[in-house]
Every structure is written in structure tokens, then in C-alpha cells.
Scaffold this motif. Structure first.
Motif, PDB file in Angstrom:
ATOM      1  N   LYS A   1     -17.593  -6.691  75.466  1.00 50.69           N
ATOM      2  CA  LYS A   1     -16.066  -7.178  74.959  1.00 50.69           C
ATOM      3  C   LYS A   1     -16.715  -8.295  74.006  1.00 50.69           C
ATOM      4  N   VAL A   2     -16.451  -8.201  72.615  1.00 51.72           N
ATOM      5  CA  VAL A   2     -16.654  -9.243  71.869  1.00 51.72           C
ATOM      6  C   VAL A   2     -15.359  -9.697  71.047  1.00 51.72           C
ATOM      7  N   ASP A   3     -15.030 -11.113  70.875  1.00 51.39           N
ATOM      8  CA  ASP A   3     -14.320 -11.548  70.154  1.00 51.39           C
ATOM      9  C   ASP A   3     -14.821 -11.895  68.613  1.00 51.39           C
ATOM     10  N   TRP A   4     -14.155 -11.304  67.873  1.00 50.71           N
ATOM     11  CA  TRP A   4     -14.416 -11.763  66.408  1.00 50.71           C
ATOM     12  C   TRP A   4     -13.068 -11.685  65.460  1.00 50.71           C
ATOM     13  N   ASP A   5     -13.283 -12.345  64.213  1.00 46.54           N
ATOM     14  CA  ASP A   5     -12.309 -12.425  63.115  1.00 46.54           C
ATOM     15  C   ASP A   5     -12.822 -11.770  62.123  1.00 46.54           C
ATOM     16  N   ASP A   6     -12.407 -10.483  61.645  1.00 47.91           N
ATOM     17  CA  ASP A   6     -12.637  -9.894  60.711  1.00 47.91           C
ATOM     18  C   ASP A   6     -12.401 -10.167  59.365  1.00 47.91           C
ATOM     19  N   GLU A   7     -11.548 -11.370  59.377  1.00 48.22           N
ATOM     20  CA  GLU A   7     -11.407 -12.021  57.932  1.00 48.22           C
ATOM     21  C   GLU A   7     -12.352 -13.170  57.756  1.00 48.22           C
ATOM     22  N   GLN A   8     -13.217 -13.402  58.645  1.00 48.41           N
ATOM     23  CA  GLN A   8     -13.953 -14.506  58.634  1.00 48.41           C
ATOM     24  C   GLN A   8     -15.502 -13.863  58.286  1.00 48.41           C
ATOM     25  N   VAL A   9     -15.804 -12.710  57.903  1.00 50.76           N
ATOM     26  CA  VAL A   9     -17.156 -12.380  58.005  1.00 50.76           C
ATOM     27  C   VAL A   9     -17.793 -12.083  56.496  1.00 50.76           C
ATOM     28  N   ASP A  10     -16.819 -12.105  55.458  1.00 45.93           N
ATOM     29  CA  ASP A  10     -17.077 -11.906  54.007  1.00 45.93           C
ATOM     30  C   ASP A  10     -18.127 -13.206  53.692  1.00 45.93           C
ATOM     31  N   GLY A  11     -19.337 -12.518  53.159  1.00 43.83           N
ATOM     32  CA  GLY A  11     -20.272 -13.688  52.828  1.00 43.83           C
ATOM     33  C   GLY A  11     -21.269 -13.897  53.879  1.00 43.83           C
ATOM     34  N   LYS A  12     -21.191 -13.411  55.128  1.00 47.47           N
ATOM     35  CA  LYS A  12     -22.035 -13.813  56.109  1.00 47.47           C
ATOM     36  C   LYS A  12     -23.252 -12.974  56.089  1.00 47.47           C
ATOM     37  N   VAL A  13     -24.399 -13.575  56.460  1.00 46.22           N
ATOM     38  CA  VAL A  13     -25.835 -13.106  56.229  1.00 46.22           C
ATOM     39  C   VAL A  13     -26.461 -12.887  57.690  1.00 46.22           C
ATOM     40  N   PHE A  14     -26.997 -11.867  57.815  1.00 45.93           N
ATOM     41  CA  PHE A  14     -28.061 -11.471  58.887  1.00 45.93           C
ATOM     42  C   PHE A  14     -29.097 -10.862  58.763  1.00 45.93           C
ATOM     43  N   ALA A  15     -30.092 -10.970  59.594  1.00 38.28           N
ATOM     44  CA  ALA A  15     -31.314 -10.160  59.480  1.00 38.28           C
ATOM     45  C   ALA A  15     -31.353  -9.121  60.578  1.00 38.28           C
ATOM     46  N   CYS A  16     -32.074  -7.955  60.459  1.00 38.32           N
ATOM     47  CA  CYS A  16     -31.930  -6.849  61.481  1.00 38.32           C
ATOM     48  C   CYS A  16     -33.198  -6.004  60.997  1.00 38.32           C
ATOM     49  N   SER A  17     -33.504  -5.071  61.823  1.00 44.31           N
ATOM     50  CA  SER A  17     -34.336  -3.824  61.805  1.00 44.31           C
ATOM     51  C   SER A  17     -33.297  -2.553  61.799  1.00 44.31           C
TER      52      SER A  17
ATOM     53  N   PRO B   1     -27.269   7.464  49.174  1.00 41.94           N
ATOM     54  CA  PRO B   1     -28.563   7.636  49.639  1.00 41.94           C
ATOM     55  C   PRO B   1     -29.032   6.796  50.883  1.00 41.94           C
ATOM     56  N   ARG B   2     -29.885   7.329  51.653  1.00 45.16           N
ATOM     57  CA  ARG B   2     -30.223   6.602  52.872  1.00 45.16           C
ATOM     58  C   ARG B   2     -31.266   5.531  52.769  1.00 45.16           C
ATOM     59  N   LEU B   3     -31.269   4.317  53.342  1.00 44.39           N
ATOM     60  CA  LEU B   3     -32.146   3.387  53.388  1.00 44.39           C
ATOM     61  C   LEU B   3     -33.255   3.758  54.155  1.00 44.39           C
ATOM     62  N   PRO B   4     -34.651   3.503  53.810  1.00 45.32           N
ATOM     63  CA  PRO B   4     -35.512   3.725  54.829  1.00 45.32           C
ATOM     64  C   PRO B   4     -35.489   2.781  55.955  1.00 45.32           C
ATOM     65  N   ASP B   5     -36.272   3.144  57.201  1.00 46.89           N
ATOM     66  CA  ASP B   5     -36.290   2.091  58.300  1.00 46.89           C
ATOM     67  C   ASP B   5     -37.095   0.909  58.061  1.00 46.89           C
ATOM     68  N   ALA B   6     -36.626   0.021  57.981  1.00 48.96           N
ATOM     69  CA  ALA B   6     -37.528  -1.509  57.607  1.00 48.96           C
ATOM     70  C   ALA B   6     -36.644  -2.537  58.189  1.00 48.96           C
ATOM     71  N   ASP B   7     -37.168  -3.618  57.961  1.00 43.61           N
ATOM     72  CA  ASP B   7     -36.513  -5.022  58.241  1.00 43.61           C
ATOM     73  C   ASP B   7     -35.741  -5.417  56.929  1.00 43.61           C
ATOM     74  N   TYR B   8     -34.561  -5.953  57.159  1.00 43.38           N
ATOM     75  CA  TYR B   8     -33.534  -5.997  56.046  1.00 43.38           C
ATOM     76  C   TYR B   8     -32.820  -7.473  56.337  1.00 43.38           C
ATOM     77  N   VAL B   9     -32.540  -7.910  55.226  1.00 48.28           N
ATOM     78  CA  VAL B   9     -31.556  -9.239  55.412  1.00 48.28           C
ATOM     79  C   VAL B   9     -30.100  -8.654  54.563  1.00 48.28           C
ATOM     80  N   PHE B  10     -29.108  -8.598  55.261  1.00 43.78           N
ATOM     81  CA  PHE B  10     -27.813  -8.134  54.697  1.00 43.78           C
ATOM     82  C   PHE B  10     -26.757  -9.230  54.671  1.00 43.78           C
ATOM     83  N   GLU B  11     -26.074  -9.085  53.501  1.00 43.22           N
ATOM     84  CA  GLU B  11     -24.837 -10.000  53.337  1.00 43.22           C
ATOM     85  C   GLU B  11     -23.638  -9.067  53.345  1.00 43.22           C
ATOM     86  N   VAL B  12     -22.545  -9.507  54.396  1.00 42.63           N
ATOM     87  CA  VAL B  12     -21.504  -8.657  54.231  1.00 42.63           C
ATOM     88  C   VAL B  12     -20.517  -9.025  53.326  1.00 42.63           C
ATOM     89  N   ILE B  13     -19.944  -7.957  52.643  1.00 43.10           N
ATOM     90  CA  ILE B  13     -19.156  -7.871  51.384  1.00 43.10           C
ATOM     91  C   ILE B  13     -17.611  -7.447  51.736  1.00 43.10           C
TER      92      ILE B  13
END
Length: 134
Positions: free
Chosen positions: A87-103, A23-35
Motif C-alpha cells: 500500500k502506497v500513499d501518493w497525491d496524483d495532483e503533485q506528480v506533474d514535473g517530477k523526474v525519475f530514472a529507471c530501467s 511505437p514501443r521504446l527499446p529496453d534501456a535506462d531512461y530518465v523520465f519527467e511526468v507530464i
């Protein structure tokens, strides 16, 4: 991801696979946690995407497949570092549990005669917490 098999076999005796539509999420502001770790997926044309599982509202999981240009803003919000333009450096093993807010916004595009709805994550910012605030 739940895979469904089509019982109609082709002449080559192969099975078609169909991904159950989320199901599609409606356009809105969210706080997400990466699982977990965003899983790498290679398309038939050889492009790499990632399958992200994002939790919102405390217990609801949202799965989305994104190309790198679509998830760069997420990565920057959860600790990635821009080392040069594009170009962005990041470690995909370190994102579990990280939280971000976005539109979250839906954009409609056409390609090869088909219409697609894609998500755009705008104004991504760190949520300043290690767990979703619910």
C-alpha cells in the motif's frame, strides 16, 4: 490519445473505436519527467488503470497505460510513501514535473490465447532534479 473510428457499423449501429498504436521504446535506462496528472481509466472488467505521459530526451513524450502494481515503483521514486506492504500513499495532483530514472524492460505474457507485450519499470529512483536534465 488519438481515437480512430471504424466506418463499419455493427448490427446494433455502434461504432468501434481503435486506439492508434504507439511505437514501443527499446529496453534501456531512461530518465523520465511526468507530464500532467496520470488519468484514471476504468477497464470494461472494472479494473482501474492510469494513463501516464512521460517525457524523455527533452521533448519526446511516451504514453503508457499501467495497472497500480506496474506503476508503484514510479510512484515511490517520485514521492509516494509505502505505508504498509503493498500500500502506497501518493497525491496524483503533485506528480506533474517530477523526474525519475529507471530501467525500462519489455515482458511478454499470454492471456486468453493472446500474446501481450508489457513494460516493466525497474530500479526506479528519484532523479534528484525538478526538470529533465537535457
Amino acid at each position: 490519445t488519438k481515437w480512430l473510428c471504424n466506418k463499419n457499423k455493427t448490427k446494433e449501429n455502434n461504432m468501434k473505436e481503435t486506439i492508434e498504436k504507439y511505437p514501443r521504446l527499446p529496453d534501456a535506462d531512461y530518465v523520465f519527467e511526468v507530464i500532467g496528472v496520470p488519468e484514471k481509466i476504468t477497464t470494461q472488467s472494472g479494473h482501474v488503470m492510469r494513463n501516464w505521459i512521460l517525457r524523455y530526451e527533452g521533448s519526446r513524450d511516451f504514453t503508457v497505460r499501467l495497472f497500480p502494481n506496474a506503476y508503484t515503483s514510479i510512484v515511490l521514486a517520485i514521492g509516494g510513501v509505502e505505508v504498509s506492504k503493498g500500500k502506497v500513499d501518493w497525491d496524483d495532483e503533485q506528480v506533474d514535473g517530477k523526474v525519475f530514472a529507471c530501467s525500462l524492460k519489455t515482458v511478454v505474457s499470454e492471456s486468453k490465447g493472446k500474446t501481450y507485450e508489457n513494460y516493466v519499470f525497474e530500479n526506479c529512483q528519484p532523479a534528484g532534479q525538478t526538470k529533465v536534465p537535457f
